[in-house]
Write a protein that holds these residues in place. Structure first.
Motif, PDB file in Angstrom:
ATOM      1  N   PHE A  64     -17.625  18.986 -69.660  1.00  0.00           N
ATOM      2  CA  PHE A  64     -16.254  18.503 -69.437  1.00  0.00           C
ATOM      3  C   PHE A  64     -16.082  17.087 -69.985  1.00  0.00           C
ATOM      4  CE2 PHE A  64     -17.277  21.583 -66.124  1.00  0.00           C
ATOM      5  CZ  PHE A  64     -16.223  22.484 -66.236  1.00  0.00           C
ATOM      6  N   GLY A  65     -16.307  16.973 -71.318  1.00  0.00           N
ATOM      7  CA  GLY A  65     -16.281  15.652 -71.956  1.00  0.00           C
ATOM      8  C   GLY A  65     -14.941  14.962 -71.878  1.00  0.00           C
ATOM      9  N   ASP A  66     -13.870  15.721 -71.628  1.00  0.00           N
ATOM     10  CA  ASP A  66     -12.544  15.105 -71.586  1.00  0.00           C
ATOM     11  C   ASP A  66     -12.154  14.687 -70.170  1.00  0.00           C
ATOM     12  OD1 ASP A  66     -10.618  14.079 -73.156  1.00  0.00           O
ATOM     13  OD2 ASP A  66      -9.767  15.996 -73.808  1.00  0.00           O
ATOM     14  N   ALA A  67     -13.161  14.302 -69.389  1.00  0.00           N
ATOM     15  CA  ALA A  67     -12.911  13.719 -68.061  1.00  0.00           C
ATOM     16  C   ALA A  67     -13.620  12.369 -68.037  1.00  0.00           C
ATOM     17  CB  ALA A  67     -13.464  14.617 -66.965  1.00  0.00           C
ATOM     18  N   ALA A  68     -12.950  11.346 -67.529  1.00  0.00           N
ATOM     19  CA  ALA A  68     -13.547  10.003 -67.468  1.00  0.00           C
ATOM     20  C   ALA A  68     -13.961   9.703 -66.035  1.00  0.00           C
ATOM     21  CB  ALA A  68     -12.543   8.973 -67.956  1.00  0.00           C
ATOM     22  N   LEU A  69     -15.155   9.140 -65.873  1.00  0.00           N
ATOM     23  CA  LEU A  69     -15.673   8.802 -64.546  1.00  0.00           C
ATOM     24  C   LEU A  69     -15.681   7.288 -64.369  1.00  0.00           C
ATOM     25  CD1 LEU A  69     -18.835  11.107 -64.359  1.00  0.00           C
ATOM     26  CD2 LEU A  69     -16.552  11.522 -63.431  1.00  0.00           C
ATOM     27  N   GLU A  70     -15.373   6.857 -63.167  1.00  0.00           N
ATOM     28  CA  GLU A  70     -15.377   5.425 -62.884  1.00  0.00           C
ATOM     29  C   GLU A  70     -15.817   5.217 -61.432  1.00  0.00           C
ATOM     30  OE1 GLU A  70     -12.273   1.655 -63.090  1.00  0.00           O
ATOM     31  OE2 GLU A  70     -11.520   3.642 -62.636  1.00  0.00           O
ATOM     32  N   ASP A  71     -16.857   4.419 -61.240  1.00  0.00           N
ATOM     33  CA  ASP A  71     -17.295   4.094 -59.880  1.00  0.00           C
ATOM     34  C   ASP A  71     -16.527   2.863 -59.409  1.00  0.00           C
ATOM     35  OD1 ASP A  71     -18.511   3.406 -57.527  1.00  0.00           O
ATOM     36  OD2 ASP A  71     -20.554   3.756 -58.240  1.00  0.00           O
ATOM     37  N   ARG A  72     -15.613   3.056 -58.467  1.00  0.00           N
ATOM     38  CA  ARG A  72     -14.758   1.949 -57.987  1.00  0.00           C
ATOM     39  C   ARG A  72     -15.272   1.366 -56.668  1.00  0.00           C
ATOM     40  NH1 ARG A  72      -9.533   5.789 -58.734  1.00  0.00           N
ATOM     41  NH2 ARG A  72      -9.706   6.007 -60.991  1.00  0.00           N
ATOM     42  N   THR A  73     -16.430   1.807 -56.222  1.00  0.00           N
ATOM     43  CA  THR A  73     -16.883   1.447 -54.873  1.00  0.00           C
ATOM     44  C   THR A  73     -16.907  -0.057 -54.650  1.00  0.00           C
ATOM     45  OG1 THR A  73     -18.290   3.409 -54.964  1.00  0.00           O
ATOM     46  CG2 THR A  73     -18.692   1.851 -53.172  1.00  0.00           C
ATOM     47  N   LEU A  74     -17.521  -0.804 -55.577  1.00  0.00           N
ATOM     48  CA  LEU A  74     -17.744  -2.219 -55.302  1.00  0.00           C
ATOM     49  C   LEU A  74     -16.522  -3.089 -55.583  1.00  0.00           C
ATOM     50  CD1 LEU A  74     -21.424  -2.602 -56.552  1.00  0.00           C
ATOM     51  CD2 LEU A  74     -20.566  -1.953 -54.296  1.00  0.00           C
ATOM     52  N   ASP A  75     -15.515  -2.546 -56.271  1.00  0.00           N
ATOM     53  CA  ASP A  75     -14.295  -3.325 -56.538  1.00  0.00           C
ATOM     54  C   ASP A  75     -13.260  -3.144 -55.450  1.00  0.00           C
ATOM     55  OD1 ASP A  75     -15.430  -3.963 -58.977  1.00  0.00           O
ATOM     56  OD2 ASP A  75     -14.565  -2.180 -59.931  1.00  0.00           O
ATOM     57  N   THR A  76     -13.491  -2.177 -54.587  1.00  0.00           N
ATOM     58  CA  THR A  76     -12.487  -1.862 -53.575  1.00  0.00           C
ATOM     59  C   THR A  76     -13.113  -1.941 -52.185  1.00  0.00           C
ATOM     60  OG1 THR A  76     -13.010   0.495 -53.794  1.00  0.00           O
ATOM     61  CG2 THR A  76     -11.152  -0.320 -55.088  1.00  0.00           C
ATOM     62  N   ALA A  77     -12.239  -1.935 -51.199  1.00  0.00           N
ATOM     63  CA  ALA A  77     -12.679  -1.839 -49.803  1.00  0.00           C
ATOM     64  C   ALA A  77     -12.025  -0.608 -49.220  1.00  0.00           C
ATOM     65  CB  ALA A  77     -12.267  -3.075 -49.022  1.00  0.00           C
ATOM     66  N   MET A  78     -12.602  -0.090 -48.135  1.00  0.00           N
ATOM     67  CA  MET A  78     -12.007   1.070 -47.472  1.00  0.00           C
ATOM     68  C   MET A  78     -12.085   0.849 -45.968  1.00  0.00           C
ATOM     69  SD  MET A  78     -12.845   5.052 -48.246  1.00  0.00           S
ATOM     70  CE  MET A  78     -12.119   6.390 -47.305  1.00  0.00           C
ATOM     71  N   VAL A  79     -10.954   1.043 -45.331  1.00  0.00           N
ATOM     72  CA  VAL A  79     -10.843   0.781 -43.891  1.00  0.00           C
ATOM     73  C   VAL A  79     -10.270   2.030 -43.233  1.00  0.00           C
ATOM     74  CG1 VAL A  79      -9.428  -0.519 -42.261  1.00  0.00           C
ATOM     75  CG2 VAL A  79     -10.606  -1.727 -44.090  1.00  0.00           C
ATOM     76  N   ALA A  80     -10.829   2.431 -42.111  1.00  0.00           N
ATOM     77  CA  ALA A  80     -10.296   3.583 -41.372  1.00  0.00           C
ATOM     78  C   ALA A  80      -9.645   3.081 -40.090  1.00  0.00           C
ATOM     79  CB  ALA A  80     -11.414   4.577 -41.055  1.00  0.00           C
ATOM     80  N   LEU A  81      -8.380   3.409 -39.919  1.00  0.00           N
ATOM     81  CA  LEU A  81      -7.621   3.083 -38.704  1.00  0.00           C
ATOM     82  C   LEU A  81      -7.438   4.399 -37.953  1.00  0.00           C
ATOM     83  CD1 LEU A  81      -5.822   1.144 -37.007  1.00  0.00           C
ATOM     84  CD2 LEU A  81      -3.927   1.794 -38.513  1.00  0.00           C
ATOM     85  N   GLN A  82      -8.052   4.511 -36.776  1.00  0.00           N
ATOM     86  CA  GLN A  82      -8.131   5.804 -36.101  1.00  0.00           C
ATOM     87  C   GLN A  82      -7.676   5.698 -34.651  1.00  0.00           C
ATOM     88  OE1 GLN A  82     -10.080   8.818 -37.799  1.00  0.00           O
ATOM     89  NE2 GLN A  82      -8.942   7.613 -39.301  1.00  0.00           N
ATOM     90  N   GLY A  83      -7.030   6.745 -34.178  1.00  0.00           N
ATOM     91  CA  GLY A  83      -6.626   6.778 -32.776  1.00  0.00           C
ATOM     92  C   GLY A  83      -5.150   7.096 -32.636  1.00  0.00           C
ATOM     93  N   PRO A  84      -4.740   7.465 -31.405  1.00  0.00           N
ATOM     94  CA  PRO A  84      -3.347   7.880 -31.202  1.00  0.00           C
ATOM     95  C   PRO A  84      -2.324   6.809 -31.564  1.00  0.00           C
ATOM     96  CG  PRO A  84      -4.550   7.744 -29.106  1.00  0.00           C
ATOM     97  CD  PRO A  84      -5.562   7.622 -30.197  1.00  0.00           C
ATOM     98  N   GLN A  85      -2.722   5.524 -31.502  1.00  0.00           N
ATOM     99  CA  GLN A  85      -1.757   4.476 -31.857  1.00  0.00           C
ATOM    100  C   GLN A  85      -1.769   4.120 -33.348  1.00  0.00           C
ATOM    101  OE1 GLN A  85      -2.318   1.173 -29.188  1.00  0.00           O
ATOM    102  NE2 GLN A  85      -1.675   2.382 -27.422  1.00  0.00           N
ATOM    103  N   ALA A  86      -2.634   4.781 -34.132  1.00  0.00           N
ATOM    104  CA  ALA A  86      -2.741   4.435 -35.549  1.00  0.00           C
ATOM    105  C   ALA A  86      -1.412   4.560 -36.301  1.00  0.00           C
ATOM    106  CB  ALA A  86      -3.832   5.284 -36.210  1.00  0.00           C
TER     107      ALA A  86
END
Lengths: 128, 364
Positions: free
Chosen positions: B135-157
């Motif tokens: 599948f050479g016509d697909a580009a891959l990019e590891d964005r892990t270290l340039d971004t942050a990810m936060v999970a807001l969980q619970g009934p008041q979210a």
């Protein structure tokens, strides 16, 4: 400063010798803090004979299990039934209501193998 | 030796909030803030906030992005609509589970794969292999270290998110995803999580994360660590790769067959069809302790005096006030109601198979 009325082990248990010669055993505030939320306590039945530094029971926090050791030799006279029902007491009052066992037939000479409050403070300072 | 642990963009915030930090999958992350049980209760009753920046975030785009993901993953990708996300597995050519992940479709030829931190390299190499071979016509990019990810969980979210980005929460159903401006930062918001509660996960530039974290904490979300996250996901019957399944387990053993599309061709499809036809001898089951004792990862499951399986996850559930676990047992013992014992450090403690999840929130 930890209470001066008792002696400590490097494994963070305390022992308090009472006027009648019985000994009360518990774990230190430092120990409960390191363990986090305590959810399970397993203690020996009355009549169990323990050698000094022999495994006495287990305490289990949300994340980990730890063995408890008896600071002195003796016979278990009473295990803290309220603590078994309410393990969270260990997080709230480790030097008081959350004592583990009361031991009889204790040899005072065993206390000489333990740490004073001052020496225990120094041990914690080195670990910090 | 503990050297060169990766730090999250939220590292300084964690220290300021009194986190106890631990190494996890080569990252340094909070184990707990106020305390694991208090954090679990906050998420079940109000809201909690998790730093999940360690999770791998791999971008896949281009004309063959869908083809690549459809080949590499067990979920059907062509039917995934823009603005939707789907739970999926990456299975090897022998059917073993390389990782579990959530795949997002953010545009016609734009996908994001969120995978486990410990498997980021494995998943990256797995995608790269098929990109190179087919599948050479697909580009891959590891964005892990340039971004942050936060999970807001619970009934008041939903209410908290509404105050930060009006209209976003209301526009997302479960496993929906959208681009939104949150505190001035372009953010991918999805109605996903790993706790069994309603909630959201937000992905944004690393620089924008500390302010988002502080704002949500000010608004009342409880900062939560890995300890609470592990208990919440266990209560919700959600598996952890590396504990409950790994490349030596297949989706049929792990009870994940509903996430496997068998009517498509993929890297794993031949093996998975064969496994389904042959059947499996062991299955992952949920169990609860009948007697006092806490099951832990690695403890033996014993039946009629013989070790027949292993506990893969276990702990004390504050929500249910009882100890529960997951483990592999012979298929005939996986029936709910079946009794067996767990060897808790030399003591045989009786347990009973139960159906998953252990905990399920009441839906409105």
């Amino acid at each position: 400063m930890y209470p001066r009325d008792r002696k400590y082990t490097k494994e963070h248990e305390w022992v308090l010798l009472e006027a009648d010669g019985d000994a009360v055993v518990g774990i230190t505030s430092y120990a409960q803090e390191q363990l986090g939320d305590i959810v399970f306590v397993d203690l020996p039945s009355p009549g169990t004979r323990l050698a000094q530094f022999q495994k006495l029971g287990e305490v289990e926090s949300v994340k980990a299990v730890s063995d408890l050791y008896s600071p002195v030799a003796g016979e278990v006279l009473e295990a803290n039934a309220r603590l078994v029902q309410h393990p969270e007491l260990l997080n709230q009052d480790p030097h008081g209501a959350a004592w583990l066992v009361r031991l009889g037939g204790v040899d005072k000479a065993d206390l000489e193998n333990l740490l004073s409050a001052k020496a225990y403070d120094q041990l914690l300072a080195r670990q910090a | 030796m503990v050297t060169h642990l990766q730090r999250s963009p939220l590292h300084a915030s964690h220290l300021a909030h009194g986190a106890r930090m631990v190494p996890f999958a080569a990252w340094e992350l909070p184990l707990q803030f106020a305390g694991i049980i208090a954090e679990v209760r906050a998420v079940r009753s109000a809201s909690g906030l998790f730093d999940v920046s360690h999770m791998g975030r791999l971008g896949v785009r281009g004309p063959q992005a869908a083809g690549l993901l459809d080949w590499a993953l067990t979920a059907p990708i062509p039917s995934l609509a823009v603005g939707r996300a789907r739970y999926t597995l990456a299975c090897s050519t022998d059917g073993g589970i390389l990782d579990d992940a959530v795949v997002y479709r953010s545009g016609p030829e734009e996908y994001l794969l969120v995978c486990n931190a410990a498997n980021r390299d494995t998943v990256w190499r797995w995608l790269l292999r098929w990109q190179t071979e087919r599948f050479g016509d697909a580009a891959l990019e590891d964005r892990t270290l340039d971004t942050a990810m936060v999970a807001l969980q619970g009934p008041q979210a939903p209410a908290l998110l509404e105050r930060l980005a009006s209209g976003v929460a209301g526009g997302l159903t479960s496993f929906g995803c959208a681009q939104a401006q949150v505190l001035g930062w372009p953010t991918v918001v999805s109605r996903t999580g790993y706790t069994g509660e309603d909630g959201f996960e937000l992905i944004l530039a690393a620089e924008g994360a500390p302010r988002l974290w502080e704002r949500l904490v000010e608004m009342g979300a409880a900062p939560c660590g890995l300890g609470a996250r592990d208990l919440l996901r266990l209560e919700a019957g959600l598996l952890l790769h590396g504990a409950d399944m790994d490349s030596a387990a297949n989706p049929f053993e792990a009870g994940l067959e509903r996430f496997v599309a068998l009517d498509k061709e993929s890297a794993a499809s031949a093996a998975l069809r064969r496994i389904r036809q042959e059947g499996v001898r062991r299955k992952l089951t949920g169990f609860q302790m009948v007697e006092r004792g806490i099951p832990r990862h690695g403890y033996a499951i014993v039946h009629l005096g013989a070790a027949v399986g292993t506990v893969t996850s276990g702990g004390y559930s504050p929500t249910l006030d009882r100890s529960v676990g997951l483990g592999y047992v012979p298929v005939e013992l996986a029936q709910p109601g079946t009794r067996f014992a767990v060897d808790v450090r030399g003591r045989l403690v009786e347990a009973q198979a139960v159906s998953l999840p252990f905990y399920s929130r009441r839906r409105k």
